[in-house]
Write a protein that holds these residues in place. Structure first.
Motif, PDB file in Angstrom:
ATOM      1  N   VAL A  53       3.399  -0.299 -11.649  1.00 21.34           N
ATOM      2  CA  VAL A  53       4.212  -1.354 -11.026  1.00 21.34           C
ATOM      3  C   VAL A  53       3.707  -1.610  -9.600  1.00 21.34           C
ATOM      4  CG1 VAL A  53       6.511  -1.910 -10.115  1.00 21.34           C
ATOM      5  CG2 VAL A  53       6.277  -0.929 -12.414  1.00 21.34           C
ATOM      6  N   ALA A  54       3.474  -0.522  -8.869  1.00 19.92           N
ATOM      7  CA  ALA A  54       3.030  -0.652  -7.473  1.00 19.92           C
ATOM      8  C   ALA A  54       1.638  -1.284  -7.394  1.00 19.92           C
ATOM      9  CB  ALA A  54       3.043   0.717  -6.795  1.00 19.92           C
ATOM     10  N   PHE A  62       0.835  -1.206   0.000  1.00 15.64           N
ATOM     11  CA  PHE A  62       0.000   0.000   0.000  1.00 15.64           C
ATOM     12  C   PHE A  62       0.866   1.252   0.000  1.00 15.64           C
ATOM     13  CE2 PHE A  62      -2.399   3.437   1.810  1.00 15.64           C
ATOM     14  CZ  PHE A  62      -3.651   3.317   1.235  1.00 15.64           C
ATOM     15  N   ASP A  63       1.894   1.249   0.842  1.00 17.52           N
ATOM     16  CA  ASP A  63       2.774   2.416   0.923  1.00 17.52           C
ATOM     17  C   ASP A  63       3.472   2.678  -0.409  1.00 17.52           C
ATOM     18  OD1 ASP A  63       1.985   2.706   3.517  1.00 17.52           O
ATOM     19  OD2 ASP A  63       3.856   2.001   4.426  1.00 17.52           O
ATOM     20  N   ALA A  64       3.804   1.602  -1.142  1.00  9.71           N
ATOM     21  CA  ALA A  64       4.453   1.765  -2.448  1.00  9.71           C
ATOM     22  C   ALA A  64       3.518   2.459  -3.434  1.00  9.71           C
ATOM     23  CB  ALA A  64       4.896   0.405  -2.981  1.00  9.71           C
ATOM     24  N   VAL A  65       2.224   2.093  -3.383  1.00 11.59           N
ATOM     25  CA  VAL A  65       1.250   2.753  -4.257  1.00 11.59           C
ATOM     26  C   VAL A  65       1.149   4.238  -3.902  1.00 11.59           C
ATOM     27  CG1 VAL A  65      -1.183   2.871  -4.949  1.00 11.59           C
ATOM     28  CG2 VAL A  65      -0.089   0.639  -4.665  1.00 11.59           C
ATOM     29  N   ASP A 122      -2.812  -2.626 -17.603  1.00 14.09           N
ATOM     30  CA  ASP A 122      -2.586  -3.890 -18.325  1.00 14.09           C
ATOM     31  C   ASP A 122      -3.755  -4.827 -18.023  1.00 14.09           C
ATOM     32  OD1 ASP A 122      -1.847  -6.411 -19.181  1.00 14.09           O
ATOM     33  OD2 ASP A 122       0.230  -6.247 -18.483  1.00 14.09           O
ATOM     34  N   ARG A 123      -4.735  -4.834 -18.924  1.00 13.04           N
ATOM     35  CA  ARG A 123      -5.970  -5.581 -18.647  1.00 13.04           C
ATOM     36  C   ARG A 123      -5.767  -7.086 -18.699  1.00 13.04           C
ATOM     37  NH1 ARG A 123      -7.770  -3.308 -15.176  1.00 13.04           N
ATOM     38  NH2 ARG A 123      -9.696  -4.498 -15.234  1.00 13.04           N
ATOM     39  N   ALA A 143       7.260   8.562 -15.955  1.00 19.12           N
ATOM     40  CA  ALA A 143       7.899   7.738 -14.926  1.00 19.12           C
ATOM     41  C   ALA A 143       6.922   7.469 -13.777  1.00 19.12           C
ATOM     42  CB  ALA A 143       9.149   8.432 -14.399  1.00 19.12           C
ATOM     43  N   ARG A 144       6.156   8.496 -13.409  1.00 18.87           N
ATOM     44  CA  ARG A 144       5.196   8.355 -12.308  1.00 18.87           C
ATOM     45  C   ARG A 144       4.097   7.350 -12.675  1.00 18.87           C
ATOM     46  NH1 ARG A 144       0.334  10.983 -11.372  1.00 18.87           N
ATOM     47  NH2 ARG A 144      -0.349  11.061  -9.190  1.00 18.87           N
ATOM     48  N   THR A 145       3.567   7.497 -13.884  1.00 21.12           N
ATOM     49  CA  THR A 145       2.506   6.584 -14.328  1.00 21.12           C
ATOM     50  C   THR A 145       3.000   5.141 -14.299  1.00 21.12           C
ATOM     51  OG1 THR A 145       1.562   8.302 -15.729  1.00 21.12           O
ATOM     52  CG2 THR A 145       0.952   6.030 -16.244  1.00 21.12           C
ATOM     53  N   GLU A 146       4.228   4.940 -14.766  1.00 21.22           N
ATOM     54  CA  GLU A 146       4.775   3.585 -14.794  1.00 21.22           C
ATOM     55  C   GLU A 146       4.990   3.069 -13.367  1.00 21.22           C
ATOM     56  OE1 GLU A 146       4.800   1.345 -16.823  1.00 21.22           O
ATOM     57  OE2 GLU A 146       6.060  -0.100 -15.778  1.00 21.22           O
TER      58      GLU A 146
END
Lengths: 207, 207
Positions: free
Chosen positions: B109-110, B83-86, B174-175, B102-105
């Protein structure tokens, strides 16, 4: 007090061949987690402009949830004490008729207590379910999944504690006493599943 | 580690306006309590003459339950980290196009991690339900109510963690990834309610 144990150590005790802590303690923790999550959703809703309309109501809910959390947390230790009292009574001497009579009475006293403790847990868990349902309706959408977890935890706590009521009520000689407890239990269970499922559905729809 | 907190302190954190620990941690604890109670029933069955016939099977179940308990206990902290990573990714700078990309990616990932952690919790809880069902069938009758509490706790853990899978999978770009996780979740949920109810009924009949 049991609640000052670490989670890891409580789980070790639960898993061990010692009979306490057991399912009654797990039920109390499930209920307490439910109450805590109701408070969390309230805390993350209160003070937000978007939810100003429900602020007063959620303040009241938070207050009740915190009282229930304290009650349920205390029940972790109460459950151990009630079970140990039953075991202690069964361990009393029974060599003479007098001892036998005293032992039988001590067992019955302990069993009544060991019925009332999980019944109180059921009562508190049912109250948490009711609060979680309102919180799922009115709480901050960003944390609405926590209202869903709250209702699931409290419902598991209710049904778990119910098993201990059934077990102990069965061995109680005073059938009026047992009957009154089982009646209250049925009233607490009544509608609890439907409300839990309705609340879960409300939460899922809002995710 | 989160499991070295006291129960009281964990509940305080759950109730607070801090977003972690939240429902994901509660789900992991519910599952871990279920696994611990499976072990307890096994521990109080193994070595008893009356249950010699099921001893080997219950030794195997205890071993699997203990592994699941360790996994689920570790998930209390993993849920917080995911959660903290998100939240951390959402907090990244977004002044330039490069930063935005970079933020969107990083968010994606998170989010994938924050989907996989509760999904792993669901997987472990489902395994606990399956073990609890066998334990309710074959365990020591004196502690059979604990097998009932085990299945209820694990089922609450499964459905609670499922809510976090739904929330996070929804936000994943990524569906195919999201779809594969939701498919696995449906498979884990499939039959879980029926098995939980069947197990609860088996326990109630034996009380």
């Amino acid at each position: 007090m049991a609640e000052n144990e670490t989670i890891a150590r409580f789980l070790d005790g639960l898993a061990s061949e010692q009979p306490t802590p057991g399912g009654g303690g797990a039920a109390a923790i499930s209920g307490a987690m439910g109450a805590a999550l109701v408070s969390m959703v309230c805390n993350l809703t209160i003070g937000k402009k978007k939810y100003a309309e429900v602020e007063e109501e959620l303040k009241g809910i938070r207050q009740r949830a915190e009282a229930l959390r304290a009650t349920l947390t205390g029940m972790i230790a109460e459950d151990v004490a009630a079970f140990d009292a039953v075991m202690g009574a069964y361990g009393l001497p029974k060599a003479t008729e007098e001892e036998k009579t005293a032992r039988t009475e001590a067992i019955q006293v302990a069993l009544r207590q060991a019925t009332d403790v999980p019944l109180a847990c059921c009562r508190a868990c049912r109250a948490v379910i009711d609060l979680a349902a309102v919180t799922a309706d009115k709480g901050n959408l960003n944390v609405i999944s926590d209202a869903g977890v709250a209702v699931l935890s409290a419902y598991a706590g209710l049904r778990s504690a119910a098993l201990n009521v059934y077990v102990n009520a069965k061995a109680i000689a005073d059938r009026d006493f047992a009957g009154s407890r089982l009646s209250e239990l049925e009233a607490l269970l009544s509608g609890a599943e439907a409300l839990t499922e309705k609340t879960y559905d409300v939460v899922k729809t809002k995710l």
